[in-house]
Write a protein that holds these residues in place. Structure first.
Motif, PDB file in Angstrom:
ATOM      1  N   LEU A 182      -8.791  -3.600  -4.331  1.00  0.00           N
ATOM      2  CA  LEU A 182      -7.608  -2.781  -4.624  1.00  0.00           C
ATOM      3  C   LEU A 182      -6.883  -3.397  -5.818  1.00  0.00           C
ATOM      4  CD1 LEU A 182      -5.530  -0.569  -4.007  1.00  0.00           C
ATOM      5  CD2 LEU A 182      -4.454  -2.173  -2.379  1.00  0.00           C
ATOM      6  N   GLN A 183      -6.840  -2.662  -6.909  1.00  0.00           N
ATOM      7  CA  GLN A 183      -6.153  -3.104  -8.126  1.00  0.00           C
ATOM      8  C   GLN A 183      -4.719  -2.584  -8.093  1.00  0.00           C
ATOM      9  OE1 GLN A 183      -7.461  -4.892 -10.848  1.00  0.00           O
ATOM     10  NE2 GLN A 183      -5.456  -4.892 -11.850  1.00  0.00           N
ATOM     11  N   VAL A 184      -3.731  -3.493  -8.142  1.00  0.00           N
ATOM     12  CA  VAL A 184      -2.310  -3.130  -8.090  1.00  0.00           C
ATOM     13  C   VAL A 184      -1.666  -3.557  -9.406  1.00  0.00           C
ATOM     14  CG1 VAL A 184      -0.134  -3.371  -6.856  1.00  0.00           C
ATOM     15  CG2 VAL A 184      -2.300  -3.440  -5.588  1.00  0.00           C
ATOM     16  N   THR A 185      -1.054  -2.593 -10.085  1.00  0.00           N
ATOM     17  CA  THR A 185      -0.380  -2.860 -11.358  1.00  0.00           C
ATOM     18  C   THR A 185       1.059  -2.413 -11.247  1.00  0.00           C
ATOM     19  OG1 THR A 185      -2.449  -2.483 -12.558  1.00  0.00           O
ATOM     20  CG2 THR A 185      -0.418  -2.443 -13.850  1.00  0.00           C
ATOM     21  N   PRO A 186       2.028  -3.338 -11.166  1.00  0.00           N
ATOM     22  CA  PRO A 186       3.445  -2.941 -11.101  1.00  0.00           C
ATOM     23  C   PRO A 186       3.871  -2.228 -12.372  1.00  0.00           C
ATOM     24  CG  PRO A 186       3.142  -5.224 -10.406  1.00  0.00           C
ATOM     25  CD  PRO A 186       1.847  -4.783 -11.015  1.00  0.00           C
ATOM     26  N   LYS A 187       4.749  -1.267 -12.213  1.00  0.00           N
ATOM     27  CA  LYS A 187       5.272  -0.550 -13.377  1.00  0.00           C
ATOM     28  C   LYS A 187       6.264  -1.401 -14.163  1.00  0.00           C
ATOM     29  CE  LYS A 187       4.641   4.021 -11.313  1.00  0.00           C
ATOM     30  NZ  LYS A 187       5.276   5.291 -10.888  1.00  0.00           N
ATOM     31  N   GLU A 188       6.865  -2.371 -13.493  1.00  0.00           N
ATOM     32  CA  GLU A 188       7.764  -3.286 -14.188  1.00  0.00           C
ATOM     33  C   GLU A 188       6.929  -4.330 -14.934  1.00  0.00           C
ATOM     34  OE1 GLU A 188      10.946  -3.045 -14.466  1.00  0.00           O
ATOM     35  OE2 GLU A 188      11.149  -1.322 -13.105  1.00  0.00           O
ATOM     36  N   ILE A 189       7.200  -4.475 -16.199  1.00  0.00           N
ATOM     37  CA  ILE A 189       6.400  -5.390 -17.018  1.00  0.00           C
ATOM     38  C   ILE A 189       6.686  -6.848 -16.683  1.00  0.00           C
ATOM     39  CG2 ILE A 189       6.201  -3.741 -18.903  1.00  0.00           C
ATOM     40  CD1 ILE A 189       8.408  -5.240 -20.364  1.00  0.00           C
ATOM     41  N   THR A 190       7.768  -7.104 -15.940  1.00  0.00           N
ATOM     42  CA  THR A 190       8.088  -8.489 -15.588  1.00  0.00           C
ATOM     43  C   THR A 190       7.262  -8.994 -14.417  1.00  0.00           C
ATOM     44  OG1 THR A 190       9.904  -7.687 -14.182  1.00  0.00           O
ATOM     45  CG2 THR A 190      10.442  -8.289 -16.460  1.00  0.00           C
ATOM     46  N   GLU A 191       6.552  -8.093 -13.728  1.00  0.00           N
ATOM     47  CA  GLU A 191       5.751  -8.481 -12.581  1.00  0.00           C
ATOM     48  C   GLU A 191       4.282  -8.535 -12.967  1.00  0.00           C
ATOM     49  OE1 GLU A 191       6.496  -6.154  -9.135  1.00  0.00           O
ATOM     50  OE2 GLU A 191       8.660  -6.026  -9.483  1.00  0.00           O
ATOM     51  N   LEU A 248       0.804  -1.209   0.000  1.00  0.00           N
ATOM     52  CA  LEU A 248       0.000   0.000   0.000  1.00  0.00           C
ATOM     53  C   LEU A 248       0.842   1.265   0.000  1.00  0.00           C
ATOM     54  CD1 LEU A 248      -2.761  -1.042   2.540  1.00  0.00           C
ATOM     55  CD2 LEU A 248      -2.866  -1.055   0.053  1.00  0.00           C
ATOM     56  N   VAL A 249       2.144   1.162   0.198  1.00  0.00           N
ATOM     57  CA  VAL A 249       2.990   2.349   0.301  1.00  0.00           C
ATOM     58  C   VAL A 249       4.103   2.362  -0.738  1.00  0.00           C
ATOM     59  CG1 VAL A 249       2.531   2.622   2.754  1.00  0.00           C
ATOM     60  CG2 VAL A 249       4.464   1.224   2.035  1.00  0.00           C
ATOM     61  N   LYS A 250       4.183   1.369  -1.606  1.00  0.00           N
ATOM     62  CA  LYS A 250       5.224   1.331  -2.625  1.00  0.00           C
ATOM     63  C   LYS A 250       4.893   2.339  -3.722  1.00  0.00           C
ATOM     64  CE  LYS A 250       6.820  -2.544  -4.069  1.00  0.00           C
ATOM     65  NZ  LYS A 250       6.913  -3.917  -4.594  1.00  0.00           N
ATOM     66  N   ASP A 251       5.935   3.000  -4.205  1.00  0.00           N
ATOM     67  CA  ASP A 251       5.750   4.009  -5.242  1.00  0.00           C
ATOM     68  C   ASP A 251       5.958   3.462  -6.650  1.00  0.00           C
ATOM     69  OD1 ASP A 251       5.198   5.969  -3.373  1.00  0.00           O
ATOM     70  OD2 ASP A 251       7.321   6.495  -3.116  1.00  0.00           O
ATOM     71  N   ASP A 252       6.366   2.208  -6.754  1.00  0.00           N
ATOM     72  CA  ASP A 252       6.602   1.633  -8.080  1.00  0.00           C
ATOM     73  C   ASP A 252       5.393   0.817  -8.549  1.00  0.00           C
ATOM     74  OD1 ASP A 252       6.854  -0.317  -6.222  1.00  0.00           O
ATOM     75  OD2 ASP A 252       8.651  -1.257  -7.082  1.00  0.00           O
ATOM     76  N   GLU A 253       4.215   1.136  -8.020  1.00  0.00           N
ATOM     77  CA  GLU A 253       2.994   0.436  -8.414  1.00  0.00           C
ATOM     78  C   GLU A 253       1.874   1.445  -8.647  1.00  0.00           C
ATOM     79  OE1 GLU A 253       3.595  -3.710  -5.853  1.00  0.00           O
ATOM     80  OE2 GLU A 253       2.359  -2.061  -5.065  1.00  0.00           O
ATOM     81  N   LEU A 254       0.999   1.088  -9.511  1.00  0.00           N
ATOM     82  CA  LEU A 254      -0.210   1.880  -9.751  1.00  0.00           C
ATOM     83  C   LEU A 254      -1.357   1.226  -9.001  1.00  0.00           C
ATOM     84  CD1 LEU A 254       0.174   2.457 -13.611  1.00  0.00           C
ATOM     85  CD2 LEU A 254       0.834   4.003 -11.752  1.00  0.00           C
TER      86      LEU A 254
END
Length: 231
Positions: free
Chosen positions: A32-41, A4-10
Protein backbone atom coordinates in the motif's frame (compact mmCIF):
# COMPACT_ATOMS: atom_id res chain seq x y z
CA UNK A 1 -6.33 1.48 10.75
CA UNK A 2 -6.63 5.20 10.56
CA UNK A 3 -4.26 5.41 7.58
CA UNK A 4 -6.73 3.47 5.45
CA UNK A 5 -9.65 5.88 5.94
CA UNK A 6 -7.99 9.32 5.91
CA UNK A 7 -9.03 11.57 3.06
CA UNK A 8 -5.91 13.74 3.10
CA UNK A 9 -3.75 10.98 1.60
CA UNK A 10 -3.36 9.39 -1.79
CA UNK A 11 -3.38 5.59 -1.67
CA UNK A 12 -2.69 2.92 -4.24
CA UNK A 13 -1.99 -0.81 -4.16
CA UNK A 14 0.57 -2.96 -5.89
CA UNK A 15 1.16 -6.72 -5.80
CA UNK A 16 4.75 -6.97 -7.02
CA UNK A 17 5.77 -10.37 -5.68
CA UNK A 18 4.51 -13.91 -5.01
CA UNK A 19 6.36 -16.51 -3.01
CA UNK A 20 5.92 -19.91 -1.36
CA UNK A 21 5.34 -19.98 2.38
CA UNK A 22 7.14 -22.44 4.61
CA UNK A 23 3.76 -24.10 5.26
CA UNK A 24 3.53 -25.04 1.57
CA UNK A 25 0.97 -22.48 0.41
CA UNK A 26 1.40 -19.39 -1.78
CA UNK A 27 1.47 -15.91 -0.28
CA UNK A 28 1.12 -12.58 -2.10
CA UNK A 29 3.03 -9.44 -1.26
CA UNK A 30 0.62 -6.49 -1.12
CA UNK A 31 2.14 -3.00 -0.95
CA UNK A 32 0.00 0.00 0.00
CA UNK A 33 1.59 3.24 -1.20
CA UNK A 34 0.51 6.25 0.93
CA UNK A 35 1.37 9.78 -0.21
CA UNK A 36 0.23 12.64 2.08
CA UNK A 37 -1.12 15.69 0.31
CA UNK A 38 0.83 17.89 2.71
CA UNK A 39 4.35 18.32 1.39
CA UNK A 40 5.70 18.50 4.95
CA UNK A 41 4.86 14.83 5.54
CA UNK A 42 6.79 11.87 4.21
CA UNK A 43 5.37 9.23 1.94
CA UNK A 44 5.41 5.67 3.20
CA UNK A 45 4.48 2.11 2.33
CA UNK A 46 2.69 -0.60 4.29
CA UNK A 47 3.61 -4.14 3.28
CA UNK A 48 1.34 -7.14 3.83
CA UNK A 49 1.80 -10.82 3.08
CA UNK A 50 -1.54 -12.54 2.47
CA UNK A 51 -2.73 -15.98 1.43
CA UNK A 52 -4.97 -16.15 -1.59
CA UNK A 53 -7.75 -17.70 0.48
CA UNK A 54 -7.83 -14.58 2.70
CA UNK A 55 -7.82 -12.31 -0.36
CA UNK A 56 -10.65 -14.32 -1.84
CA UNK A 57 -12.71 -14.03 1.37
CA UNK A 58 -12.32 -10.22 1.38
CA UNK A 59 -13.34 -10.05 -2.26
CA UNK A 60 -16.51 -12.06 -1.72
CA UNK A 61 -17.51 -9.97 1.30
CA UNK A 62 -17.07 -6.59 -0.42
CA UNK A 63 -18.67 -7.83 -3.63
CA UNK A 64 -21.82 -8.90 -1.78
CA UNK A 65 -21.88 -5.60 0.08
CA UNK A 66 -21.58 -3.68 -3.19
CA UNK A 67 -24.55 -5.57 -4.60
CA UNK A 68 -26.60 -5.26 -1.41
CA UNK A 69 -26.52 -1.45 -1.30
CA UNK A 70 -27.06 -1.15 -5.03
CA UNK A 71 -23.99 0.90 -5.72
CA UNK A 72 -23.48 1.98 -9.34
CA UNK A 73 -20.50 0.76 -11.32
CA UNK A 74 -19.28 -2.69 -12.21
CA UNK A 75 -17.38 -4.51 -9.51
CA UNK A 76 -14.09 -6.02 -10.73
CA UNK A 77 -14.10 -9.65 -11.80
CA UNK A 78 -12.10 -12.27 -10.00
CA UNK A 79 -10.75 -15.64 -11.17
CA UNK A 80 -12.95 -18.65 -10.66
CA UNK A 81 -11.99 -21.05 -7.93
CA UNK A 82 -9.54 -23.59 -9.24
CA UNK A 83 -8.90 -27.15 -8.19
CA UNK A 84 -6.48 -28.03 -5.44
CA UNK A 85 -3.88 -29.33 -7.91
CA UNK A 86 -3.84 -26.09 -9.92
CA UNK A 87 -3.01 -23.79 -7.02
CA UNK A 88 0.72 -23.92 -7.88
CA UNK A 89 0.25 -23.41 -11.61
CA UNK A 90 2.26 -20.28 -12.59
CA UNK A 91 -0.46 -19.12 -14.97
CA UNK A 92 -3.10 -19.41 -12.22
CA UNK A 93 -0.88 -17.60 -9.72
CA UNK A 94 -0.24 -14.75 -12.17
CA UNK A 95 -3.95 -14.42 -12.93
CA UNK A 96 -4.72 -14.15 -9.23
CA UNK A 97 -1.95 -11.59 -8.66
CA UNK A 98 -3.26 -9.27 -11.38
CA UNK A 99 -6.88 -9.64 -10.23
CA UNK A 100 -5.90 -8.90 -6.60
CA UNK A 101 -4.18 -5.66 -7.57
CA UNK A 102 -7.14 -4.51 -9.65
CA UNK A 103 -9.68 -5.38 -6.92
CA UNK A 104 -7.78 -3.65 -4.10
CA UNK A 105 -7.30 -0.43 -6.09
CA UNK A 106 -11.02 -0.39 -6.84
CA UNK A 107 -11.85 -0.85 -3.16
CA UNK A 108 -9.49 1.89 -1.91
CA UNK A 109 -11.04 4.43 -4.29
CA UNK A 110 -14.54 4.00 -2.81
CA UNK A 111 -15.27 5.20 0.69
CA UNK A 112 -18.06 2.70 1.37
CA UNK A 113 -15.65 -0.16 0.66
CA UNK A 114 -12.51 1.02 2.42
CA UNK A 115 -14.52 1.84 5.57
CA UNK A 116 -16.07 -1.64 5.70
CA UNK A 117 -15.14 -3.75 8.73
CA UNK A 118 -13.85 -6.60 6.54
CA UNK A 119 -11.53 -4.18 4.73
CA UNK A 120 -10.20 -2.62 7.94
CA UNK A 121 -9.66 -6.00 9.63
CA UNK A 122 -7.85 -7.35 6.57
CA UNK A 123 -5.21 -4.61 6.81
CA UNK A 124 -4.69 -4.67 10.57
CA UNK A 125 -1.16 -6.02 10.51
CA UNK A 126 1.46 -4.62 8.22
CA UNK A 127 5.04 -3.42 8.08
CA UNK A 128 5.35 0.32 7.68
CA UNK A 129 8.27 1.57 5.61
CA UNK A 130 9.11 5.26 5.41
CA UNK A 131 10.30 6.44 2.03
CA UNK A 132 13.30 8.77 1.80
CA UNK A 133 12.58 12.38 1.08
CA UNK A 134 13.50 13.81 -2.26
CA UNK A 135 16.52 15.99 -1.61
CA UNK A 136 16.50 19.34 -3.28
CA UNK A 137 19.61 21.51 -3.46
CA UNK A 138 19.21 24.84 -1.70
CA UNK A 139 19.45 27.73 -4.07
CA UNK A 140 22.39 29.97 -3.24
CA UNK A 141 22.36 33.68 -4.11
CA UNK A 142 24.62 34.34 -7.01
CA UNK A 143 27.21 37.04 -6.51
CA UNK A 144 27.00 39.59 -9.24
CA UNK A 145 30.13 41.54 -10.08
CA UNK A 146 30.17 44.45 -12.53
CA UNK A 147 31.57 43.44 -15.81
CA UNK A 148 32.52 45.42 -18.82
CA UNK A 149 30.04 45.09 -21.63
CA UNK A 150 31.15 42.52 -24.02
CA UNK A 151 30.72 44.05 -27.44
CA UNK A 152 31.31 41.72 -30.26
CA UNK A 153 32.22 43.27 -33.57
CA UNK A 154 30.79 41.71 -36.67
CA UNK A 155 33.21 39.75 -38.73
CA UNK A 156 34.35 41.70 -41.74
CA UNK A 157 34.35 39.84 -44.99
CA UNK A 158 37.81 38.81 -46.03
CA UNK A 159 38.60 39.58 -49.64
CA UNK A 160 40.60 36.83 -51.16
CA UNK A 161 41.96 37.38 -54.62
CA UNK A 162 43.45 34.62 -56.62
CA UNK A 163 46.93 34.84 -58.07
CA UNK A 164 45.56 35.01 -61.58
CA UNK A 165 43.45 38.06 -60.71
CA UNK A 166 46.46 39.85 -59.20
CA UNK A 167 48.54 39.07 -62.27
CA UNK A 168 45.81 40.40 -64.58
CA UNK A 169 45.52 43.52 -62.46
CA UNK A 170 49.29 44.13 -62.58
CA UNK A 171 49.32 43.46 -66.29
CA UNK A 172 46.50 45.93 -66.84
CA UNK A 173 48.29 48.61 -64.85
CA UNK A 174 51.47 48.00 -66.78
CA UNK A 175 49.70 48.26 -70.14
CA UNK A 176 48.02 51.51 -69.20
CA UNK A 177 51.27 53.04 -68.01
CA UNK A 178 53.03 51.86 -71.09
CA UNK A 179 50.35 53.31 -73.35
CA UNK A 180 50.51 56.65 -71.58
CA UNK A 181 54.29 56.68 -71.96
CA UNK A 182 54.01 56.00 -75.66
CA UNK A 183 51.36 58.64 -76.23
CA UNK A 184 53.31 61.25 -74.28
CA UNK A 185 56.66 60.43 -75.90
CA UNK A 186 57.98 63.30 -78.22
CA UNK A 187 59.18 60.91 -80.95
CA UNK A 188 55.86 60.60 -82.82
CA UNK A 189 55.53 64.35 -82.93
CA UNK A 190 58.99 64.72 -84.38
CA UNK A 191 58.21 62.13 -87.03
CA UNK A 192 55.05 63.96 -87.99
CA UNK A 193 56.99 67.20 -88.36
CA UNK A 194 59.59 65.51 -90.56
CA UNK A 195 56.89 64.11 -92.81
CA UNK A 196 55.66 67.61 -93.51
CA UNK A 197 59.07 68.68 -94.86
CA UNK A 198 59.93 68.28 -98.64
CA UNK A 199 63.39 67.90 -99.97
CA UNK A 200 64.72 68.46 -103.57
CA UNK A 201 66.16 65.32 -104.91
CA UNK A 202 68.57 65.13 -107.91
CA UNK A 203 67.86 62.32 -110.27
CA UNK A 204 71.09 60.93 -111.73
CA UNK A 205 69.25 60.08 -114.98
CA UNK A 206 67.03 62.99 -115.57
CA UNK A 207 64.36 62.94 -118.22
CA UNK A 208 65.25 65.02 -121.33
CA UNK A 209 61.91 66.67 -121.15
CA UNK A 210 62.75 67.80 -117.72
CA UNK A 211 66.03 69.34 -118.99
CA UNK A 212 64.18 71.99 -120.94
CA UNK A 213 64.37 74.61 -118.47
CA UNK A 214 64.95 78.27 -118.83
CA UNK A 215 68.67 78.99 -118.91
CA UNK A 216 68.35 82.53 -119.80
CA UNK A 217 69.97 84.78 -117.44
CA UNK A 218 67.86 87.51 -116.17
CA UNK A 219 68.24 90.53 -118.35
CA UNK A 220 69.78 93.47 -116.74
CA UNK A 221 68.28 96.64 -117.90
CA UNK A 222 70.82 98.77 -119.72
CA UNK A 223 72.08 101.68 -118.04
CA UNK A 224 70.69 104.91 -119.25
CA UNK A 225 73.31 106.65 -121.27
CA UNK A 226 71.99 109.91 -120.21
CA UNK A 227 72.24 108.97 -116.74
CA UNK A 228 75.76 107.85 -117.29
CA UNK A 229 76.69 110.86 -119.10
CA UNK A 230 75.23 113.11 -116.59
CA UNK A 231 77.05 111.32 -113.99
Amino acid sequence: MATLVKDDELRSFDVPEVTRHAGGYTIYKIVLQVTPKEITENSYQIIYWKRYSDIRKLYDTLHRYHQAIYRPGKFPDFPEKSSYMERFNPAVIEERRVATKKFLNYAVEHLYLRTHDAYINFFQKGEKLLLPDVTVDTLQPESISPKEPNISLPDLPTTVQSTSTDEKHDELLFNVDEQDAILNHPLPKILDDLNDLTFDQHDPNPDPSDLHTSTETPSIPPLNSDTNESS
